[in-house]
Design an enzyme around this catalytic site. Structure first.
Site, mmCIF file in Angstrom:
data_model
loop_
_atom_site.group_PDB
_atom_site.id
_atom_site.type_symbol
_atom_site.label_atom_id
_atom_site.label_comp_id
_atom_site.label_asym_id
_atom_site.label_seq_id
_atom_site.Cartn_x
_atom_site.Cartn_y
_atom_site.Cartn_z
ATOM 1 N N ARG A 91 45.882 53.826 49.822
ATOM 2 C CA ARG A 91 45.432 52.440 49.836
ATOM 3 C C ARG A 91 46.561 51.453 49.563
ATOM 4 O O ARG A 91 47.396 51.679 48.696
ATOM 5 C CB ARG A 91 44.333 52.235 48.788
ATOM 6 C CG ARG A 91 43.038 52.917 49.137
ATOM 7 C CD ARG A 91 42.194 53.204 47.906
ATOM 8 N NE ARG A 91 40.934 53.799 48.282
ATOM 9 C CZ ARG A 91 40.804 55.069 48.663
ATOM 10 N NH1 ARG A 91 41.862 55.867 48.698
ATOM 11 N NH2 ARG A 91 39.629 55.542 49.007
ATOM 12 N N LEU A 92 46.493 50.336 50.261
ATOM 13 C CA LEU A 92 47.319 49.170 49.981
ATOM 14 C C LEU A 92 46.386 47.984 49.834
ATOM 15 O O LEU A 92 45.297 47.962 50.424
ATOM 16 C CB LEU A 92 48.323 48.920 51.107
ATOM 17 C CG LEU A 92 49.358 50.016 51.359
ATOM 18 C CD1 LEU A 92 50.190 49.679 52.592
ATOM 19 C CD2 LEU A 92 50.267 50.212 50.149
ATOM 20 N N CYS A 137 49.376 49.342 44.130
ATOM 21 C CA CYS A 137 48.512 50.063 43.194
ATOM 22 C C CYS A 137 47.678 49.058 42.417
ATOM 23 O O CYS A 137 48.182 48.017 41.979
ATOM 24 C CB CYS A 137 49.344 50.909 42.234
ATOM 25 S SG CYS A 137 48.355 51.777 40.967
ATOM 26 N N ARG A 173 39.026 47.175 54.527
ATOM 27 C CA ARG A 173 37.881 46.780 53.696
ATOM 28 C C ARG A 173 38.121 45.371 53.181
ATOM 29 O O ARG A 173 39.198 45.061 52.664
ATOM 30 C CB ARG A 173 37.683 47.738 52.522
ATOM 31 C CG ARG A 173 36.547 47.302 51.564
ATOM 32 C CD ARG A 173 36.141 48.411 50.637
ATOM 33 N NE ARG A 173 35.555 49.517 51.368
ATOM 34 C CZ ARG A 173 34.263 49.582 51.721
ATOM 35 N NH1 ARG A 173 33.450 48.583 51.398
ATOM 36 N NH2 ARG A 173 33.805 50.615 52.371
ATOM 37 N N SER A 185 27.653 46.228 44.851
ATOM 38 C CA SER A 185 27.846 46.405 43.413
ATOM 39 C C SER A 185 26.548 46.078 42.683
ATOM 40 O O SER A 185 26.009 44.982 42.817
ATOM 41 C CB SER A 185 28.974 45.495 42.909
ATOM 42 O OG SER A 185 30.189 45.804 43.550
ATOM 43 N N CYS A 237 34.069 33.861 43.010
ATOM 44 C CA CYS A 237 32.927 34.763 42.929
ATOM 45 C C CYS A 237 31.749 33.999 42.341
ATOM 46 O O CYS A 237 31.925 33.095 41.521
ATOM 47 C CB CYS A 237 33.257 35.979 42.063
ATOM 48 S SG CYS A 237 31.933 37.222 42.050
ATOM 49 N N CYS A 269 45.508 59.786 42.237
ATOM 50 C CA CYS A 269 46.736 59.159 42.736
ATOM 51 C C CYS A 269 47.438 60.007 43.793
ATOM 52 O O CYS A 269 48.084 59.473 44.704
ATOM 53 C CB CYS A 269 47.693 58.888 41.577
ATOM 54 S SG CYS A 269 47.025 57.787 40.314
ATOM 55 N N ASP A 298 22.165 -5.137 24.251
ATOM 56 C CA ASP A 298 20.754 -5.101 23.883
ATOM 57 C C ASP A 298 20.380 -6.269 22.977
ATOM 58 O O ASP A 298 19.301 -6.863 23.122
ATOM 59 C CB ASP A 298 20.449 -3.775 23.174
ATOM 60 C CG ASP A 298 19.008 -3.692 22.719
ATOM 61 O OD1 ASP A 298 18.120 -3.662 23.601
ATOM 62 O OD2 ASP A 298 18.772 -3.645 21.499
#
Length: 669
Positions: A326-327, A338, A127, A184, A84, A321, A616
């Site tokens: 969703r999976l 979950c 998604r 977001s 990200c 719930c 030097d």
């Protein structure tokens, strides 16, 4: 939408006929229950409701996607990457996360294979998530390939993005089949945005939002804005977000602050959705509840006169719930049933060992069957073995996840230790997962005794060697005349004017050692307890540079500061006949402290600065002929990685490593 019922000749009572249109759902005909008599009314209405629900769900769902609570899972969230370009505090631990090796991440073909399997089994909505999905190479092509699954029943392709780099590719994504977009954005204040995300980019997110709204008429069916609300940080901005829905066909969704590994979740920081709704009603008294979509996670509301809507995702205070469909498929190929459950099963490993679709479906079914009725309460959610939110698309860090039965377990990710060293995937410690510089967090460590020794050398021409050792005048039969004529004489005078080369270099090495944290950006400042720097002129035969002249038995005769005393080689007495001698100055440094991190960098800095100072001091007479090399750590003690002494292969002799020559050093603390 309605049609008249056929007349009923045998009953004076009114007959009712309803038509429910499912034309918006591909592949489904109209469902027209005929209710002819009061006795059949209830039964037919039940059938009508079942038919309409089935129509909304689309194609039949495979038994492998139905859990023990009869929840049908027709929604798959696919994480495409663990990476990200933001560092939101509620998503990623402050110390960062350890990313999976690239070879563990699903390839494009593997993503499409699994997506195809899920769609053929009844998934109608996909998604794409992350990490940030836009950092995945080939994202536009992946969406295009998913779009081809519509022939199997896929109805929508969504994406959740932070919007930082979205606006440039969004038109192409929509053209390739993207239908739903969630952005977001947790604050409308650019300064606060940097606090919450630890990065800049507020303007880029707004640009992506405007681009998305412009694409509503070109195939993008839905644009939603996700706002994570944290008490006393951005909760006062809720009315401002609601105001955005007045002119824009936008759905703003306020998400309760949720607990994940490393995000320092505190119940006191969470603002219940009921409290937020009460605040909104104070400003908009006419707000009313909207009808929610089937299986929708958000409770939606409308304000008369507004083009958009707002809603609440109340995962903590009012979970959903019971209707969850969703999976989740993580970036490294694990299936999670979950968000708040640490259990996961590797589909990637099965695919890569040649498993067929039937075997994969069986594994998926096993995972779905193990899904609980609801997740734990907000105080009891597992944030120890579950992944950080950023790694719902990856593996957890320094933790072993709880797994399903042995036959379906993910390969263990425990760290195997041998002595004081750990076996793990090699990675750079001073860069984060996006490749940016990051200081290592040592706050959790206890101070211990640390010691490190380093050495290196600078090769010099004979004239420089004689100036350093004081032999230049003795080797010249007419020093007075030599000093008064020629470029070499001028150079000699300049070199001598700078003073004692070795003493100045020694002091420079000690000073440089103490300023290591100022010179090396990501080094921790340390309170050093001892620094020793020594420099020895040496003369060796051609080809002998780099060979050890002290054996392990010589270690007991080391100097006071852990460095070898001068030997015959050091003083120029060891020369073979017929070979050109090599002149050099060997520098050794020993550093110790009581601290949370090692002092190898301090020892290396001391040697480097001392040798640069020699350069030097002597550049007037030897600027074109000197070479610095062989700078290396020769000994280390303390720390989690243990102690070591650099030894010549096959022997117990301690030597200089690296590409340059070396010199003996005892290296004791």
């Amino acid at each position: 939408m309605f049609r008249q019922a056929a007349s009923c000749s045998r009953s004076p009572r009114r007959c009712i006929s309803r038509r429910v249109s499912t034309s918006t759902i591909p592949g489904h005909a109209e469902v027209i229950p005929e209710i002819g008599t009061p006795a059949s009314s209830i039964r037919n209405r039940i059938k009508h409701r079942i038919a309409s629900v089935d129509a909304e769900r689309g194609a039949a769902v495979s038994p492998f996607l139905i859990d023990t609570f009869n929840r049908r899972h027709n929604y798959l969230r696919i994480s495409l990457t663990e990476r990200c370009n933001l560092r939101c505090f509620y998503c990623m631990p402050s110390e960062g996360v350890e990313l999976s090796p690239p070879e563990h991440i699903l390839s494009d073909d593997e993503v499409i294979r699994l997506a195809t399997l899920f769609v053929k089994s009844g998934v109608t909505k996909i998604r794409l998530t992350g990490g940030e999905p836009m950092v995945r190479k080939g994202i536009v092509d992946i969406v295009g390939r998913l779009h081809e699954l519509r022939k199997y029943g896929l109805q929508s392709i969504g994406m959740t993005s932070n919007g930082i780099s979205l606006h440039r590719k969004l038109p192409a994504l929509v053209e390739n089949g993207l239908t739903h977009l969630n952005l977001s954005l947790d604050t409308l204040d650019p300064f606060k945005f940097e606090i919450m995300t630890r990065r800049m980019g507020h303007d880029a997110v707004l640009r992506s939002l405007h681009t998305a709204l412009d694409l509503r008429d070109r195939g993008l069916q839905s644009v939603k804005l996700n706002v994570v609300v944290v008490k006393d940080l951005n909760d006062h901005e809720v009315p401002d977000f609601v105001e955005m829905t007045k002119e824009s066909p936008l759905s703003v969704r306020f998400i309760e602050f949720m607990p994940f590994t490393g995000n320092k979740w505190d119940k006191a920081k969470m603002v219940p959705s009921a409290d937020l709704l009460a605040r909104i009603r104070e400003k908009y008294p006419a707000v009313r509840k909207a009808s929610d979509e089937l299986n929708d996670t958000a409770r939606s509301y409308l304000i008369p006169g507004h083009s958009g809507s707002f809603g609440f995702i109340s995962s903590m205070s009012d979970h959903f719930c019971g209707s969850c469909n969703r999976l989740r498929l993580t970036a490294d190929g694990q299936i999670k049933v979950c968000l708040f459950d640490a259990k996961e099963i590797s589909l990637r490993d099965q695919m890569r060992t040649g498993a067929g679709d039937e075997a994969l479906l069986s594994t998926i079914g096993h995972a779905v069957t193990g899904k609980k009725e609801k997740h734990a309460g907000m105080e009891d959610i597992d944030v120890v073995t579950n992944r950080p939110m950023i790694l719902i698309g990856g593996r957890s860090i320094r933790r072993t996840p709880r797994l399903l039965p042995l036959s379906l377990m993910i390969p263990a990710r425990t760290t195997v230790a041998t002595g004081n060293t750990a076996s793990r995937t090699p990675r750079l410690t001073h860069v984060d997962e996006s490749g940016r510089a990051s200081m290592v967090n040592v706050a959790h460590k206890e101070p211990t005794r640390r010691m490190a020794a380093a050495s290196g050398r600078i090769t010099i021409p004979r004239i420089a060697y004689e100036l350093v050792t004081g032999d230049h005048g003795a080797s010249d039969p007419a020093p007075a005349q030599a000093e008064g004529a020629g470029a070499e004489a001028v150079a000699v005078r300049k070199a001598r004017a700078k003073g004692d080369v070795l003493t100045v270099a020694q002091l420079a090495g000690i000073m440089g050692c103490k300023r290591t944290a100022d010179l090396i950006p990501l080094c921790h400042p340390l309170q050093l307890s001892h620094v020793a720097v020594t420099l020895h002129p040496t003369v060796e035969e051609q080809g002998a540079v780099g060979r050890a002249h002290r054996t392990a038995s010589d270690a007991s005769t080391g100097g006071e500061d852990g460095c070898a005393p001068a030997t015959g080689s050091d003083t120029g007495l060891r020369q073979g006949p017929g070979r050109a001698p090599v002149y050099s100055i060997v520098c050794r440094a020993t550093v110790s402290c009581e601290g949370k991190t090692g002092v190898e960098m301090e020892a290396l800095t001391a040697v480097s600065v001392a040798l640069l100072t020699v350069w030097d001091m002597l550049k007037a007479v030897a600027g074109k002929e000197m070479a610095i090399g062989g700078i290396t750590v020769t000994r280390k003690e303390g720390g989690a990685s243990g102690s070591f002494v650099r030894a010549e292969e096959g022997r117990g002799e301690e030597v200089l490593g690296g590409g340059g020559g070396g010199a003996p050093c005892v290296g004791s603390a």
